[in-house]
Enzyme design. Structure first.
Site, PDB file in Angstrom:
ATOM      1  CB  CYS A 128      38.733  34.589  43.539  1.00  0.00           C
ATOM      2  SG  CYS A 128      37.243  33.674  43.085  1.00  0.00           S
ATOM      3  CB  CYS A 158      33.577  34.968  41.083  1.00  0.00           C
ATOM      4  SG  CYS A 158      33.721  33.890  42.514  1.00  0.00           S
ATOM      5  CB  SER A 159      35.904  39.060  42.594  1.00  0.00           C
ATOM      6  OG  SER A 159      34.523  39.287  42.806  1.00  0.00           O
ATOM      7  CB  CYS A 160      36.245  34.356  46.600  1.00  0.00           C
ATOM      8  SG  CYS A 160      34.903  33.387  45.868  1.00  0.00           S
TER       9      CYS A 160
END
Lengths: 105, 212
Positions: B106, B109-111
């Site tokens: 991702c 962000c950090s999905c």
């Protein structure tokens, strides 16, 4: 539900060549900067979703937008890409960020 | 968002966003919107999830082709069949084959499919992985010790919006007749993100020998 989602009436077909808009609006944008302006092909239609660019500011997210998985050739996105020509990159992009392209390279 | 938290030393003064989170949490508890016990339970539930859940799905898919087809078609229904709560996001399962390898990132962000894989590792949230996984993914795989052959196409999935992704790694050779439980032990978190293949059965044997 108010207005119909962007692209709901006339979605891009799977396999269609699409160009990501080369645009730099401020705000909460889910289209990564590195992919803007590039041409890819629609790999999947993931259905209409509320627009996160609106939800981020506590608005309704309506009208929503059809979300696609768009597939790009790595050696086109990065001209100095190190890897085979068959390597690809799939990015989720909303309909309102896409326009029809003549042909994907 | 929580972008910088993982880089933050635990005994350093709280950052702006940490202060904001603490202030908001304390106000909501003072107003009895939720209790400290609610917070504790939620944190425990979050930290209690692990990649073992994703591994169970993969092991079932390896032994049951009909289940695999359903999992690839709709991962939430596949998970529900095994009593796994579906979570808030649709998860797309990407199947590795002899000619195609999938890898998840991702960049924004950090999905991460937390329901199936637990909390993301620190490196998954770091800017190095997030930028290099799309820019030079084969170099990143090599640093994980994974030399992907040039005749295998690499497909990177940038999880930018409303979907979450999990990789279905290839079943390792030499595992014929293994039970689902045994097979699940070969499925690591990294193989579900796509930065590694599933464990070699011999490596697993060596690991358990060393442990025993």
């Amino acid at each position: 539900m108010s207005a119909q989602a962007f692209g709901a009436a006339d979605p891009f077909a799977v396999g269609a060549a699409v160009r990501v808009r080369l645009s730099w609006p401020p705000g909460h944008i889910r289209t990564p900067a590195y992919i803007r302006g590039h041409v890819g092909t629609v790999a999947a239609n993931l259905g209409a979703h509320p627009n996160p660019e609106e939800i981020a500011f506590r608005r309704s997210g309506q009208p929503g937008s059809v979300l696609y998985r768009v597939r790009f050739r790595q050696d086109v996105v990065w001209p100095d890409y190190r890897g085979p020509a068959s390597d690809t990159l799939d990015v989720e992009i909303y309909h309102h960020w896409l326009e029809a392209a003549g042909a994907a390279r | 968002m929580s972008d910088t938290h993982h880089d933050h030393p635990p005994d350093a003064p709280p950052t702006h966003y940490q202060r904001m989170e603490i202030a908001l949490r304390e106000i909501l508890m003072a107003k009895s919107v939720f209790t400290p016990d609610d917070v504790r339970r939620e944190v425990e539930a979050m930290e209690g999830r692990s990649a073992g859940t994703g591994a169970r799905l993969v092991a079932r898919a390896w032994v049951d082709p009909a289940f695999k087809a359903r999992l690839l078609d709709d991962a939430r229904l596949g998970a529900a069949e095994m009593g796994i709560p579906p979570g808030p996001y649709r998860v797309l399962v990407m199947e590795n084959t002899a000619t195609l390898h999938n890898m998840i990132v991702c960049t924004l962000c950090s999905c991460y499919p937390r329901v199936l894989l637990g909390l993301p590792p620190a490196w998954y949230k770091g800017t190095a992985y997030r930028s290099r996984a799309v820019r030079e993914p084969r170099a990143v795989l090599a640093e994980f010790g994974f030399a992907l052959a040039d005749d295998v196409a690499l497909r990177v999935h940038d999880s930018t919006a409303d979907m979450r992704y999990m990789v279905l790694p290839m079943r390792p050779a030499g595992t014929e007749g293994w039970s689902e439980e045994e097979l699940a032990r070969l499925v690591t978190r990294d193989s579900l993100i796509g930065v590694a293949p599933a464990l070699d059965p011999q490596a697993l044997g060596r690991a358990s020998d060393a442990a025993g």
